[in-house]
Design a protein around this motif. Sequence first.
Motif, PDB file in Angstrom:
ATOM      1  N   GLN A  21     -10.342  -4.272  58.510  1.00  0.00           N
ATOM      2  CA  GLN A  21     -11.190  -3.229  59.060  1.00  0.00           C
ATOM      3  C   GLN A  21     -12.633  -3.578  58.760  1.00  0.00           C
ATOM      4  O   GLN A  21     -12.912  -4.471  57.957  1.00  0.00           O
ATOM      5  CB  GLN A  21     -10.863  -1.862  58.467  1.00  0.00           C
ATOM      6  N   SER A  22     -13.561  -2.897  59.408  1.00  0.00           N
ATOM      7  CA  SER A  22     -14.970  -3.091  59.078  1.00  0.00           C
ATOM      8  C   SER A  22     -15.360  -2.084  58.002  1.00  0.00           C
ATOM      9  O   SER A  22     -14.774  -1.006  57.892  1.00  0.00           O
ATOM     10  CB  SER A  22     -15.857  -2.905  60.314  1.00  0.00           C
ATOM     11  N   ALA A  51     -14.685   1.332  59.761  1.00  0.00           N
ATOM     12  CA  ALA A  51     -13.394   1.441  59.059  1.00  0.00           C
ATOM     13  C   ALA A  51     -12.279   2.020  59.920  1.00  0.00           C
ATOM     14  O   ALA A  51     -11.408   2.741  59.433  1.00  0.00           O
ATOM     15  CB  ALA A  51     -13.550   2.256  57.776  1.00  0.00           C
ATOM     16  N   SER A  52     -12.253   1.691  61.221  1.00  0.00           N
ATOM     17  CA  SER A  52     -11.201   2.225  62.080  1.00  0.00           C
ATOM     18  C   SER A  52      -9.889   1.461  61.925  1.00  0.00           C
ATOM     19  O   SER A  52      -8.815   2.017  62.174  1.00  0.00           O
ATOM     20  CB  SER A  52     -11.641   2.168  63.550  1.00  0.00           C
ATOM     21  N   ALA A  53      -9.958   0.174  61.540  1.00  0.00           N
ATOM     22  CA  ALA A  53      -8.766  -0.686  61.426  1.00  0.00           C
ATOM     23  C   ALA A  53      -7.996  -0.758  62.738  1.00  0.00           C
ATOM     24  O   ALA A  53      -6.771  -0.924  62.739  1.00  0.00           O
ATOM     25  CB  ALA A  53      -7.866  -0.210  60.282  1.00  0.00           C
ATOM     26  N   GLN A  54      -8.695  -0.632  63.869  1.00  0.00           N
ATOM     27  CA  GLN A  54      -8.033  -0.618  65.171  1.00  0.00           C
ATOM     28  C   GLN A  54      -8.287  -1.874  65.997  1.00  0.00           C
ATOM     29  O   GLN A  54      -7.492  -2.205  66.878  1.00  0.00           O
ATOM     30  CB  GLN A  54      -8.504   0.593  65.983  1.00  0.00           C
ATOM     31  N   THR A 102      -0.510  -6.990  60.092  1.00  0.00           N
ATOM     32  CA  THR A 102      -1.743  -6.452  59.521  1.00  0.00           C
ATOM     33  C   THR A 102      -1.728  -6.482  57.995  1.00  0.00           C
ATOM     34  O   THR A 102      -0.684  -6.654  57.370  1.00  0.00           O
ATOM     35  CB  THR A 102      -1.956  -5.004  59.989  1.00  0.00           C
ATOM     36  N   THR A 119      -4.460  -9.614  60.566  1.00  0.00           N
ATOM     37  CA  THR A 119      -5.656  -9.009  59.971  1.00  0.00           C
ATOM     38  C   THR A 119      -5.598  -9.188  58.460  1.00  0.00           C
ATOM     39  O   THR A 119      -4.516  -9.083  57.860  1.00  0.00           O
ATOM     40  CB  THR A 119      -5.785  -7.519  60.339  1.00  0.00           C
TER      41      THR A 119
END
Length: 258
Positions: free
Chosen positions: A121-122, A126-129, A144, A179
Amino acid sequence: MKVLVCIKQVPDMESRFKANSSGNWYDEADLAFRMNEYDEYAVEQAVQLREQLGDAADVTVLSIGPDRVVEALKKALAMGCDRGVHVQDPAVSLKDPWQIASIIATYAKDKGFDLIFTGMQSQDRASAQVGVAVAEQLGYSCATTLVGFSFADGVVTAKRELEGGLKGVVKLRTPALVTCQLGLNVPRYPTLPNIMKAKKKEIQAIPVVDILKEEALAATASVYPPARKGGGIVLEGDLNDMASQLIGILKEKTAVVR
């Protein structure tokens, strides 16, 4: 083997943040920017794979954003990536995760990438999408939150971090996307010779209007800091007096009654 690693440039998390004039994102003035921490693990794992496979592997690093993201691309090149791609987008903060994933997928779809690395995620949104949405759009298998990685004979063995401190192991055939999470590896520090070599590596610039075809599915309406917490009250004195003070406070602040 063709490898793509996707990175994002984010503000240093120790910065003092404030909302911008539109109130829909943070003000970038006076902020120091760096490569997203989780993306550093992705870059390191891609470079380790390149070292494992030698000349049979080729690593491209991609970042979306304004001109400043070139610095993050240069760091990834100095860590060992072969070439960079800068998707030029000064308004990247206004795009939702699906649009960001669409940009990456549109760029990658005809390039024949066998493996794509992204951060989990960023640190700002922080969406982790984004990573999983890229895999969905490309039709790649996906795993992931990796804390372990190995590759042999076209198969990725991924150790994943699960809820409750558990670990799970899955195997993926390429093409695949993974990820990356804290604990996967220790990102290398670019050496001076590699920094100098990185200056000669290609960074292709692509305007985002040449790639993005998707409309936004969601928009950030506003951002704001968390509410300030009130100060505590220290009660002193005899135990019975403190009990009486506490009951009085509870009556005043809440609906508590005797």
